[in-house]
Design a protein around this motif. Sequence first.
Motif, short mmCIF file in Angstrom:
data_model
loop_
_atom_site.label_atom_id
_atom_site.label_comp_id
_atom_site.label_asym_id
_atom_site.label_seq_id
_atom_site.Cartn_x
_atom_site.Cartn_y
_atom_site.Cartn_z
N LEU A 62 -1.38 -62.06 -30.73
CA LEU A 62 -0.42 -60.77 -31.13
C LEU A 62 0.98 -61.26 -31.23
N LEU A 63 1.42 -61.95 -30.32
CA LEU A 63 3.00 -62.26 -30.25
C LEU A 63 3.20 -63.33 -31.43
N ALA A 64 2.29 -64.00 -31.97
CA ALA A 64 2.75 -64.90 -32.87
C ALA A 64 2.64 -64.01 -34.30
N LYS A 65 1.89 -63.29 -34.40
CA LYS A 65 1.39 -62.33 -35.51
C LYS A 65 2.52 -61.28 -35.96
N LEU A 66 2.63 -60.20 -34.74
CA LEU A 66 3.39 -59.14 -34.75
C LEU A 66 4.70 -59.53 -34.15
N GLY A 67 5.06 -60.43 -33.51
CA GLY A 67 6.32 -60.59 -32.99
C GLY A 67 6.47 -59.95 -31.50
N LYS A 68 5.56 -59.43 -31.03
CA LYS A 68 5.33 -58.78 -29.84
C LYS A 68 3.98 -58.27 -29.21
N LEU A 124 7.72 -71.40 -25.93
CA LEU A 124 7.99 -71.02 -27.18
C LEU A 124 9.21 -70.15 -27.76
N GLY A 125 9.67 -69.80 -26.75
CA GLY A 125 10.93 -68.80 -27.09
C GLY A 125 10.87 -67.63 -26.97
N ALA A 126 9.56 -66.95 -26.19
CA ALA A 126 9.67 -65.66 -26.17
C ALA A 126 10.35 -65.10 -24.77
N LYS A 127 10.50 -63.69 -24.95
CA LYS A 127 10.88 -63.20 -23.67
C LYS A 127 9.56 -62.52 -23.17
N ALA A 161 9.25 -61.94 -29.11
CA ALA A 161 9.90 -63.10 -29.95
C ALA A 161 9.81 -62.72 -31.67
N PRO A 162 11.03 -62.59 -32.08
CA PRO A 162 10.96 -62.29 -33.43
C PRO A 162 10.41 -63.55 -34.29
N LYS A 163 10.92 -64.77 -33.78
CA LYS A 163 9.86 -66.07 -34.56
C LYS A 163 9.65 -66.99 -33.22
N LEU A 164 8.48 -67.19 -33.19
CA LEU A 164 8.38 -68.42 -31.88
C LEU A 164 8.67 -70.00 -32.56
N CYS A 170 0.59 -72.08 -33.66
CA CYS A 170 0.03 -72.53 -35.00
C CYS A 170 0.97 -71.77 -35.88
N LEU A 171 1.71 -70.55 -35.48
CA LEU A 171 2.51 -69.89 -36.43
C LEU A 171 4.03 -70.09 -35.99
N ALA A 172 4.24 -70.84 -35.25
CA ALA A 172 5.89 -71.11 -34.56
C ALA A 172 6.31 -72.16 -35.56
#
Length: 419
Positions: free
Chosen positions: A100-106, A132-135, A147-150, A176-178
């Motif tokens: 979810l985080l990688a695809k939707l940013g949250k 990976l840079g998320a909050k 994370a707007p972009k991992l 994979c999407l970072a």
Amino acid sequence: MEKFVIEGGMPLKGEIKVSGSKNATLPILAATLLTDGVCEIRNVPKLRDTMTMCKLLRTLGKTVEIAGNKVTISGSANTHVADYKLVSTMRGSFCVLGPLLAKLGKANVSMPGGCVIGVRPIDLHLKGILALGAKADFEGGNVIASAPKLKGSQMYLGGTFGSSVLATANVMSAACLALGETIIECAACEPEIEDLGIFLNSMGAKIQGHGTPRVVIHGVKKLNGTSYKMSSDRIEAGTFLLMAAAAKSDILVKEANYDHLWALNDKLTSIGVDVKKDGHDIRVRCKKTLKPANIVTHPHPGFPTDLQAQYMALMAITPGVSIITDRVFPDRFMHIAELNRMGAQIRRDSGSAIVEGVKHLYGAPVMASDLRASAALVIAGLVAKGKTEIYRIYHLDRGYETLDQKLIQIGAKVFREKE
Ligand code: UD1
């Protein structure tokens, strides 16, 4: 609720087929959130847990069609909030966090909490996504990550008890999407992670080293749909091997991957069981009295914690003393009391169980406390003198596909009845 009624002491013989892997299916279903393409997944075991994950995907916006053991997932995730009621019933659903985080940013996913097999922390999952840079924050019992972009990075994912299967799955899927390269040191080496890596690569991911302690992921812009066949469930296979040994049987366990079960096969061989690879199957023969042997569970390729309870049922009827230690979930011993109700002689000594093998177990009403503990009670019931009633078998239905029907085919007398 339903119960199993087992008439013990029936000779078991013939062939029993292993279903697709539950623990590999859960993160793979979750990983379909990473794409808008169509994913067709075959050999999915029809279990409470896999069906719960399908429901969860639907609540997240995906279209999920189930036809026998094939699940087809299409459409796009349109919400980042994972339904508390579904997540709280099954720890495995926490692996929607990374996708979810990688695809939707949250992502907003309920914390899984503890369960009967012990405290189940999530620090390694969080460490991974933070790297990976998320909050990440906690609110109302939920993990809220964004994370707007991992961004890829190198991280160490080992904890007090070694690697974590689902934390590795979460981070591997998200990476994979970072942007750029991610390296996971001390990644879980379980075959389920290898399966997930193969699945993600079939979607266009660039992962190397899945199934080893060092996984390298080169982020890509987009993942595609795919078609994939789930590999067989090593824990179900191992349960059948232990069952055959306990019942002194000759059984062909169909579609059991010998290479996923070295620790168990080696132990069984050392105590006197004949376990042989037979093409894609495993032949298990046991005619003589076995020797007791200690085990200590470890992450893969060590002895799996998910076979500890079933091994204890075997040791309960093996003359002599054996010591069973769980180094993955040190409190995973709920089954001791129930096995003792059937005449076993097992006592807990801090992180270990000391088993004094008895000649016979005796049928009794017993309570299933968790998935693998329930499997241990089934093994005990099959070899006990008299009738065993196992209550709360919804635990078994979480992880063993049509177990009663499979057992009847090899000669067991098992009836599913209303409690
Ligand atoms: C998975 C399996 C479960 C199996 C377990 C260990 C699924 C759905 N479940 O669970 O059947 O028993 O692997 O093989 O695949 N830990 C931490 N911090 C974390 C996460 C875990 O300290 O953030 C600890 C746990 O408490 C445990 C050890 O690490 O002591 C291994 O747990 P983990 O591999 O994470 O188990 P799961 O992936 O939840």
